[in-house]
Design an enzyme around this catalytic site. Structure first.
Site, PDB file in Angstrom:
ATOM      1  N   ASP A 271      -6.157  -3.361  -2.165  1.00  0.00           N
ATOM      2  CA  ASP A 271      -6.926  -3.063  -0.821  1.00  0.00           C
ATOM      3  C   ASP A 271      -5.771  -2.570   0.098  1.00  0.00           C
ATOM      4  OD1 ASP A 271      -8.921  -3.187   1.287  1.00  0.00           O
ATOM      5  OD2 ASP A 271      -7.592  -4.719   2.249  1.00  0.00           O
TER       6      ASP A 271
ATOM      7  N   ARG B 293     -18.315   2.545   6.288  1.00  0.00           N
ATOM      8  CA  ARG B 293     -18.331   2.659   7.649  1.00  0.00           C
ATOM      9  C   ARG B 293     -19.876   2.561   8.246  1.00  0.00           C
ATOM     10  NH1 ARG B 293     -16.628   8.597   8.235  1.00  0.00           N
ATOM     11  NH2 ARG B 293     -14.954   7.590   7.078  1.00  0.00           N
TER      12      ARG B 293
ATOM     13  N   ASP C 238      -6.372  -1.254   3.928  1.00  0.00           N
ATOM     14  CA  ASP C 238      -6.478  -1.863   5.215  1.00  0.00           C
ATOM     15  C   ASP C 238      -6.281  -3.266   5.466  1.00  0.00           C
ATOM     16  OD1 ASP C 238      -7.282   0.741   6.301  1.00  0.00           O
ATOM     17  OD2 ASP C 238      -9.102   0.409   5.606  1.00  0.00           O
TER      18      ASP C 238
ATOM     19  N   ASN D  26     -10.768   7.315   4.458  1.00  0.00           N
ATOM     20  CA  ASN D  26      -9.645   7.764   5.079  1.00  0.00           C
ATOM     21  C   ASN D  26      -8.339   7.251   4.215  1.00  0.00           C
ATOM     22  OD1 ASN D  26     -10.398   9.227   7.669  1.00  0.00           O
ATOM     23  ND2 ASN D  26     -11.340   7.175   7.867  1.00  0.00           N
TER      24      ASN D  26
HETATM   25  P1  B16 Z   1     -13.595   4.319   6.778  1.00  0.00           P
HETATM   26  P2  B16 Z   1     -10.532  -1.519   2.876  1.00  0.00           P
HETATM   27  C1  B16 Z   1     -12.224  -0.690   4.799  1.00  0.00           C
HETATM   28  O1  B16 Z   1     -10.764  -0.625   3.876  1.00  0.00           O
HETATM   29  C2  B16 Z   1     -12.079  -1.306   6.029  1.00  0.00           C
HETATM   30  O2  B16 Z   1     -11.700  -2.710   5.574  1.00  0.00           O
HETATM   31  C3  B16 Z   1     -13.360  -1.383   6.521  1.00  0.00           C
HETATM   32  O3  B16 Z   1     -13.158  -2.142   8.063  1.00  0.00           O
HETATM   33  C4  B16 Z   1     -13.701   0.134   6.841  1.00  0.00           C
HETATM   34  O4  B16 Z   1     -14.964   0.235   7.399  1.00  0.00           O
HETATM   35  C5  B16 Z   1     -14.005   0.785   5.453  1.00  0.00           C
HETATM   36  O5  B16 Z   1     -12.724   0.711   4.961  1.00  0.00           O
HETATM   37  C6  B16 Z   1     -14.428   2.119   5.568  1.00  0.00           C
HETATM   38  O6  B16 Z   1     -13.339   2.802   6.159  1.00  0.00           O
HETATM   39  O7  B16 Z   1     -14.535   4.473   7.667  1.00  0.00           O
HETATM   40  O8  B16 Z   1     -12.173   4.809   6.871  1.00  0.00           O
HETATM   41  O9  B16 Z   1     -14.230   5.120   5.182  1.00  0.00           O
HETATM   42  O10 B16 Z   1     -10.153  -2.659   3.657  1.00  0.00           O
HETATM   43  O11 B16 Z   1     -11.278  -1.712   1.688  1.00  0.00           O
HETATM   44  O12 B16 Z   1      -9.002  -0.801   2.592  1.00  0.00           O
HETATM   45 MG    MG Z   2      -8.749  -4.702   3.925  1.00  0.00          MG
END
Ligand code: B16
Ligand code: MG
Length: 218
Positions: free
Chosen positions: A8, A48, A10, A117
């Site tokens: 993962d 999101r 984030d 992102n």
């Molecule tokens: P985005 P991961 C996730 O990343 C985040 O933990 C989560 O908080 C976020 O809403 C999701 O990505 C979507 O992110 O808005 O940048 O598309 O922990 O799976 O790496």
């Molecule tokens: Mg994460």
């Protein structure tokens, strides 16, 4: 035999979990919506729009589709602004050492992130070159706790799920890994999750390469 590790992003490799929180918090404060770190825990790993829906549970009124799209867009603009300011100190303790050691062991490496992102963050922090493949929120329809992103990552690595281990900081991500039929190391906010195979505070306090060498010898 563990032949591949799916990370993962984030909260496991980089501190962007906090940027997600700050960006949502700014949007929620502007709209007068209650939002705190307890609610934020449920947002980890989920997409999101699903994150927004969780925040809107406490918003006191129903928001139209158009309003929801605008709110999510605003939060993402705040988030993208923050990640433009990130430097190498955003890489979490133990992350680089772990990636380097696993590469030396010949373990295949992938990203399995719900974030759209993810590619921008990997490029910005110079992490992209460590990974054989990236599966992210741009390539899936159902985010964690559905197993899709991890199954896609394993498929792109050419590995069976049973031969992969996931590293996760989200309860939704631990659940996704278990549903994918993979082993899972839970770190950070997911530490203590009883569904995980193994637990650690962070990659900085756990020698993943030694663990895998031991498992693969057993
Ligand atoms: P985005 P991961 C996730 O990343 C985040 O933990 C989560 O908080 C976020 O809403 C999701 O990505 C979507 O992110 O808005 O940048 O598309 O922990 O799976 O790496
Ligand atoms: Mg994460």
């Amino acid at each position: 035999m563990i032949e591949g590790v799916i990370f993962d992003l984030d909260g496991v490799l980089v501190t962007t979990d906090d940027c997600h929180y700050e960006a949502w918090k700014r949007m929620a404060d502007e709209e007068g919506m209650p939002f705190d770190r307890e609610v934020n825990r449920r947002l980890r790993g989920v997409s999101r729009m699903e994150s927004l829906d969780i925040i809107l549970e406490n918003a006191g009124r129903v928001y139209s589709g158009e309003e929801r799209t605008a709110l999510a867009k605003r939060k993402n603009a705040y988030y993208v602004d923050m990640i433009h300011g990130l430097g190498k100190d955003a890489i979490l303790s133990g992350a680089l050492e772990t990636l380097e050691k696993l590469r030396r062991l010949g373990i295949k490496l992938a990203i399995g992130s719900s974030s759209k992102n993810a590619p921008a963050i990997l490029d910005r922090l110079g992490l992209a070159g460590y990974f054989d493949t990236v599966a992210d929120g741009n390539q899936i329809h159902r985010s964690k706790p559905d197993p899709d992103v991890f199954l896609l990552a394993a498929n792109k690595l050419g590995l069976q799920p049973a031969n992969c281990l996931v590293v996760e900081d989200a309860d939704a991500g631990v659940e996704a890994a278990v549903r994918a039929g993979m082993r899972v190391l839970a770190v950070g906010a997911a530490k203590g999750n009883p569904r995980a195979t193994v637990q650690a505070e962070s990659l900085g306090t756990f020698d993943l390469s030694a663990y895998l060498s031991g498992e693969n010898r057993a």
